[in-house]
Design an enzyme around this catalytic site. Structure first.
Site, PDB file in Angstrom:
ATOM      1  N   SER A  95      -8.865   3.469  -1.495  1.00 28.78           N
ATOM      2  CA  SER A  95      -8.626   4.449  -2.663  1.00 28.78           C
ATOM      3  C   SER A  95      -9.051   4.441  -3.751  1.00 28.78           C
ATOM      4  O   SER A  95      -9.847   3.951  -4.202  1.00 28.78           O
ATOM      5  CB  SER A  95      -6.751   5.030  -2.864  1.00 28.78           C
ATOM      6  OG  SER A  95      -7.179   6.686  -3.838  1.00 28.78           O
ATOM      7  N   TYR A 112       0.499   2.869  -7.284  1.00 28.38           N
ATOM      8  CA  TYR A 112       0.129   3.674  -6.601  1.00 28.38           C
ATOM      9  C   TYR A 112      -1.522   2.671  -6.687  1.00 28.38           C
ATOM     10  O   TYR A 112      -1.965   2.166  -5.688  1.00 28.38           O
ATOM     11  CB  TYR A 112      -0.007   4.594  -5.843  1.00 28.38           C
ATOM     12  CG  TYR A 112      -0.754   5.072  -4.811  1.00 28.38           C
ATOM     13  CD1 TYR A 112      -0.683   4.877  -3.912  1.00 28.38           C
ATOM     14  CD2 TYR A 112      -2.111   6.156  -5.277  1.00 28.38           C
ATOM     15  CE1 TYR A 112      -1.379   5.100  -2.748  1.00 28.38           C
ATOM     16  CE2 TYR A 112      -3.111   6.386  -3.643  1.00 28.38           C
ATOM     17  CZ  TYR A 112      -2.467   6.038  -2.505  1.00 28.38           C
ATOM     18  OH  TYR A 112      -3.361   5.745  -1.764  1.00 28.38           O
TER      19      TYR A 112
HETATM   20  N1  LIG Z   1      -4.715  11.618   2.280  1.00 32.13           N
HETATM   21  C1  LIG Z   1      -4.543  10.713   0.460  1.00 32.13           C
HETATM   22  O1  LIG Z   1      -4.976  11.817   0.168  1.00 32.13           O
HETATM   23  C2  LIG Z   1      -5.272   9.707   0.378  1.00 32.13           C
HETATM   24  C3  LIG Z   1      -6.186   8.919  -0.710  1.00 32.13           C
HETATM   25  C4  LIG Z   1      -6.401   7.939  -0.473  1.00 32.13           C
HETATM   26  C5  LIG Z   1      -5.946   7.019   0.236  1.00 32.13           C
HETATM   27  N2  LIG Z   1      -4.822   7.163   0.955  1.00 32.13           N
HETATM   28  C6  LIG Z   1      -4.600   5.499   1.935  1.00 32.13           C
HETATM   29  O2  LIG Z   1      -4.677   6.220   3.881  1.00 32.13           O
HETATM   30  C7  LIG Z   1      -3.450   5.778   4.369  1.00 32.13           C
HETATM   31  C8  LIG Z   1      -3.132   6.379   4.919  1.00 32.13           C
HETATM   32  O3  LIG Z   1      -2.420   8.010   4.434  1.00 32.13           O
HETATM   33  P1  LIG Z   1      -2.553   9.030   5.419  1.00 32.13           P
HETATM   34  O4  LIG Z   1      -3.171   9.681   4.068  1.00 32.13           O
HETATM   35  O5  LIG Z   1      -2.667   8.973   6.559  1.00 32.13           O
HETATM   36  O6  LIG Z   1      -1.029   9.752   4.504  1.00 32.13           O
HETATM   37  P2  LIG Z   1       0.426  10.093   5.801  1.00 32.13           P
HETATM   38  O7  LIG Z   1       0.052  11.081   7.087  1.00 32.13           O
HETATM   39  O8  LIG Z   1       1.308  10.517   4.647  1.00 32.13           O
HETATM   40  O9  LIG Z   1       0.114   8.813   7.040  1.00 32.13           O
HETATM   41  C9  LIG Z   1       0.581   7.498   5.820  1.00 32.13           C
HETATM   42  C10 LIG Z   1       1.126   6.406   7.148  1.00 32.13           C
HETATM   43  O10 LIG Z   1       1.763   5.497   6.457  1.00 32.13           O
HETATM   44  C11 LIG Z   1       3.106   5.628   7.714  1.00 32.13           C
HETATM   45  N3  LIG Z   1       4.049   4.476   7.059  1.00 32.13           N
HETATM   46  C12 LIG Z   1       4.661   4.785   5.824  1.00 32.13           C
HETATM   47  N4  LIG Z   1       5.397   4.753   5.508  1.00 32.13           N
HETATM   48  C13 LIG Z   1       5.853   3.636   6.641  1.00 32.13           C
HETATM   49  C14 LIG Z   1       6.395   2.831   7.041  1.00 32.13           C
HETATM   50  N5  LIG Z   1       7.665   1.721   5.567  1.00 32.13           N
HETATM   51  N6  LIG Z   1       6.226   1.316   7.105  1.00 32.13           N
HETATM   52  C15 LIG Z   1       4.975   1.539   9.210  1.00 32.13           C
HETATM   53  N7  LIG Z   1       4.620   3.144   9.036  1.00 32.13           N
HETATM   54  C16 LIG Z   1       4.739   3.285   7.560  1.00 32.13           C
HETATM   55  C17 LIG Z   1       3.193   6.990   8.470  1.00 32.13           C
HETATM   56  O11 LIG Z   1       4.075   6.805   9.327  1.00 32.13           O
HETATM   57  P3  LIG Z   1       5.997   6.879   9.710  1.00 32.13           P
HETATM   58  O12 LIG Z   1       6.538   8.025   8.811  1.00 32.13           O
HETATM   59  O13 LIG Z   1       6.378   7.739  11.123  1.00 32.13           O
HETATM   60  O14 LIG Z   1       6.402   5.339   9.500  1.00 32.13           O
HETATM   61  C18 LIG Z   1       2.440   7.670   8.729  1.00 32.13           C
HETATM   62  O15 LIG Z   1       1.844   6.929   9.914  1.00 32.13           O
HETATM   63  C19 LIG Z   1      -2.448   5.389   3.724  1.00 32.13           C
HETATM   64  O16 LIG Z   1      -2.296   4.371   3.069  1.00 32.13           O
HETATM   65  C20 LIG Z   1      -2.759   5.971   2.079  1.00 32.13           C
HETATM   66  O17 LIG Z   1      -2.819   5.215   0.836  1.00 32.13           O
HETATM   67  C21 LIG Z   1      -4.993   8.712   1.085  1.00 32.13           C
END
Ligand SMILES: NC(=O)c1ccc[n+]([C@@H]2O[C@H](COP(=O)([O-])OP(=O)(O)OC[C@H]3O[C@@H](n4cnc5c(N)ncnc54)[C@H](OP(=O)(O)O)[C@@H]3O)[C@@H](O)[C@H]2O)c1
Length: 263
Positions: free
Chosen positions: A142, A155
């Site tokens: 991130s 985080y």
């Molecule tokens: N969105 C942002 O602003 C942002 C910015 C920078 C970095 N990121 C990073 O991008 C990555 C993806 O996030 P996203 O933005 O796409 O968010 P998201 O829509 O909430 O997706 C998160 C994914 O992780 C899975 N997950 C969560 N807890 C889990 C667990 N205990 N075991 C297995 N799978 C799990 C969720 O699936 P289930 O709930 O079905 O398990 C979902 O598929 C993350 O690493 C996040 O930190 C996001």
């Protein structure tokens, strides 16, 4: 004649950035191993991959936020591990708020998912990539990885780990045919901010699309870059962090993540 597959394993494939990365990898001809906790969303994606892209998709429902989960996942993957060419460590979540007010077990779950499972899965898959002298590891960090992050303290620290480990690994892997890429998205329109409780923060109003983040992530991974910051507005972050004193940056970023007052 061999019937070996080229698998791409994507964690957190049930939605958001992970889902879009999985679709792009299917377009590139990979068969997919889709991992997350929500089975119906994974099954729907698997069906989309099989019908629209004529690739095979395996669904593995696995909570990666608990101790020992990567060992369980590896058992379930079985011998397919030797044909994994792309590993995408994407599953992760954040918790917005004061460190002292956040439930301790949720912080531990976050470290387990964002750090320990990512590290263990990379360690488990890497030897077979090295043996076949071809592989790509994509770790989702991130932009918060570049400085301390008040109101997202743990985080931010997990993502600093991901960035540092991945860049070090990339250098260790030089000449091996395997590469490691850290992807640093800024605020992205997914369920992340609802899960984190940061949907009222200022950053939640400055979002990229997950499709655009996924495209930049996949491009950088296949270009074997050590890291990529996605989104034009976020690109200067590493440079700004080198120019501005660290605690000033942290204070500024902390203001962005300060929760909007609940009415
Ligand atoms: N969105 C942002 O602003 C942002 C910015 C920078 C970095 N990121 C990073 O991008 C990555 C993806 O996030 P996203 O933005 O796409 O968010 P998201 O829509 O909430 O997706 C998160 C994914 O992780 C899975 N997950 C969560 N807890 C889990 C667990 N205990 N075991 C297995 N799978 C799990 C969720 O699936 P289930 O709930 O079905 O398990 C979902 O598929 C993350 O690493 C996040 O930190 C996001």
């Amino acid at each position: 004649m061999t019937n070996r597959r080229n698998w791409a394993l994507v964690t957190g494939a049930s939605g958001g950035i992970g889902k879009d990365i999985a679709l792009l990898l299917a377009q590139r001809g990979y068969d997919l191993i889709l991992v997350a906790r929500t089975e119906d969303k994974l099954q729907a994606l698997a069906q989309e991959i099989e019908t629209s892209h004529q690739r095979t998709a395996r669904v593995i429902v696995q909570d990666l936020g608990v101790h020992g989960s990567v060992a369980q996942l590896m058992n379930r993957i079985g011998s397919d591990v030797s044909d994994i060419e792309v590993l995408v460590n994407n599953a992760g979540f954040g918790l917005n708020g004061a460190f002292a007010d956040t439930e301790a077990h949720r912080l531990s779950e976050m470290v387990q998912l964002n750090v320990t499972s990512l590290m263990e899965l990379t360690r488990a898959v890497l030897p077979s990539m090295q043996a076949r002298r071809c592989g790509y590891v994509m770790n989702i960090a991130s932009v918060v990885a570049f400085q301390p992050c008040p109101h997202f303290a743990v985080y931010g620290a997990t993502k600093a780990f991901v960035l540092s480990m991945t860049e070090a690994l990339q250098l260790e892997l030089s000449g091996s045919g395997v590469s490691a890429t850290a992807v640093c998205p800024g605020s992205t329109a997914t369920e992340f901010h609802q899960v984190a409780g940061s949907d009222r923060s200022l950053v939640a109003k400055l979002m990229d699309s997950s499709a655009s983040v996924a495209q930049q992530a996949v491009k950088a991974t296949f270009a074997r870059r050590s890291s990529v910051v996605t989104g034009l507005m976020n690109k200067p972050m590493p440079l700004i962090n080198r120019l501005v004193p660290r605690m000033w940056m942290a204070a500024g970023v902390g203001q962005l993540f300060k929760k909007a007052a609940r009415r």
